[in-house]
Design an enzyme around this catalytic site. Sequence first.
Site, short mmCIF file in Angstrom:
data_model
loop_
_atom_site.label_atom_id
_atom_site.label_comp_id
_atom_site.label_asym_id
_atom_site.label_seq_id
_atom_site.Cartn_x
_atom_site.Cartn_y
_atom_site.Cartn_z
N GLY A 27 0.85 -1.19 0.00
CA GLY A 27 0.00 0.00 0.00
C GLY A 27 0.88 1.24 0.00
N ARG A 28 0.32 2.34 0.51
CA ARG A 28 1.05 3.61 0.48
C ARG A 28 2.38 3.52 1.24
NH1 ARG A 28 -4.73 5.89 1.18
NH2 ARG A 28 -4.69 4.29 2.79
N ILE A 29 2.34 2.92 2.44
CA ILE A 29 3.57 2.87 3.25
C ILE A 29 4.56 1.88 2.64
CG2 ILE A 29 4.52 2.38 5.55
CD1 ILE A 29 1.76 3.29 6.69
N GLU A 32 0.05 -5.63 22.76
CA GLU A 32 0.80 -4.49 23.27
C GLU A 32 -0.09 -3.61 24.17
OE1 GLU A 32 1.83 -3.00 19.32
OE2 GLU A 32 0.51 -1.28 19.63
N HIS A 36 5.85 0.86 19.35
CA HIS A 36 4.82 1.32 18.41
C HIS A 36 4.95 2.84 18.16
CE1 HIS A 36 0.53 0.43 16.76
NE2 HIS A 36 1.16 1.34 16.02
N ILE A 37 6.10 3.22 17.61
CA ILE A 37 6.37 4.65 17.40
C ILE A 37 6.66 4.99 15.93
CG2 ILE A 37 7.11 5.23 19.74
CD1 ILE A 37 10.04 4.78 18.83
N ARG A 39 -2.25 -8.31 -1.86
CA ARG A 39 -3.51 -8.92 -2.30
C ARG A 39 -3.74 -8.64 -3.77
NH1 ARG A 39 -7.50 -6.49 2.07
NH2 ARG A 39 -6.06 -4.83 1.61
N ALA A 82 3.54 -3.06 11.08
CA ALA A 82 2.11 -3.08 10.76
C ALA A 82 1.28 -3.31 12.02
CB ALA A 82 1.85 -4.13 9.70
N ARG A 83 1.04 -4.57 12.37
CA ARG A 83 0.34 -4.92 13.60
C ARG A 83 0.94 -6.21 14.14
NH1 ARG A 83 -1.08 -0.43 13.62
NH2 ARG A 83 -3.19 0.45 13.64
C1 8YV Z 1 -0.53 5.11 15.68
C2 8YV Z 1 -0.77 3.35 13.83
O1 8YV Z 1 0.52 5.31 16.54
O2 8YV Z 1 -1.92 4.85 12.41
C3 8YV Z 1 -1.80 3.69 12.80
O3 8YV Z 1 -2.50 2.77 12.34
O4 8YV Z 1 -0.56 2.23 14.10
C4 8YV Z 1 0.01 4.41 14.51
O5 8YV Z 1 0.38 5.39 13.62
C5 8YV Z 1 -1.65 4.67 16.52
O6 8YV Z 1 -2.42 3.63 16.11
C6 8YV Z 1 -2.44 5.91 16.85
O7 8YV Z 1 -3.75 5.71 17.06
#
Ligand code: 8YV
Length: 327
Positions: free
Chosen positions: A156-158, A269, A287-288, A179, A239-240
């Site tokens: 995707g974009r990222i 987390e 998660h930064i 996908r 991602a997650r």
């Molecule tokens: C955030 C992220 O830190 O944008 C997202 O989906 O995972 C992160 O950029 C976080 O979820 C802020 O709500």
Amino acid sequence: MDALKVLIARRAPAEVVHKLSAHFVVDYHDGAEPLSPDDLRARLQGKVGVYVTGTERITAELLATCPELKVVCTMSVGYNHIDLDACTARGVLVTNTPDVLTESTADFGFALLMATARRMSEGERLLRDGGWKSWAWDFLAGAEVHGSTLGILGMGRIGQAIARRGRFGFGMKVIYHNRSRLAAEAEAELGARYVAKDELLRQADHLVLVLPYSAQSHHCIAAPELALMKPTATLVNVARGGIVDEEALAAALREHRIAAAGLDVFEGEPRVNPVLLTLPNVVLTPHIASATLPTRQAMAHLAADNLLAALTGGMPPTPLNPQVLSA
Ligand code: 8YV
């Protein structure tokens, strides 16, 4: 007419709180910790809109108890914490914050790849602990980044922004799996080649996960996938957490079946699997990936602008289920 009531469910920049307070009666949760599910439900009573972040879960059960809720605006690009189908079924508009975080998140993804491949955290820990005694030809020798093969799962974009950094900044060969395949022009512009998932796992020197989290992507990197990777490979997840089976990853790292991992996200987390904390060949960050002040401000403003537009008859800039607007 009485002013509409909204909830800002998580601490936000002061300008954003002021902006929303100028139009609505705002109930602001400015505590450092997220609201509990019970407190969230209680605070949502009578509210037509809510500003949330990735830590507030909007479930079908919650929606059933908040019949007045019309708009959910999350300050995140990911929306796996929101039951989008349930929102759509109830006519609740959902918005997220794409684009504004793409480049910062890609910068961080690449930084994590570099730190992991070049063993930066391991080196700093060793130095701080007084373990730097002498030089050796293979002292903290890591993997090559420039000229190596960058694998991207989720284009995707990222993913595309990370591909650009690899291709044009570091002369990497870029392969990806997604996908849906990108258009030929986009592939040519990025210098990226589409491959099957197995081939991606087999060929990547550095594999970056940038796909959305869903029931389909849950643990899509587990023991069988890790077994296909090179023993010299680096795995990076921005991602997650739930995309990776952390037990299987910890075992692969401990047994050096892959070289190293860089993780910014974790299943459950802010709790981190204790085994990961004991391994030297993993770089762990809390998660930064989107955390630069300008980016976080832009995300917060975009979430607020969505809420404002949705509740004042305008067109929200980034809706996820725009069909509810026309319904
Ligand atoms: C955030 C992220 O830190 O944008 C997202 O989906 O995972 C992160 O950029 C976080 O979820 C802020 O709500």
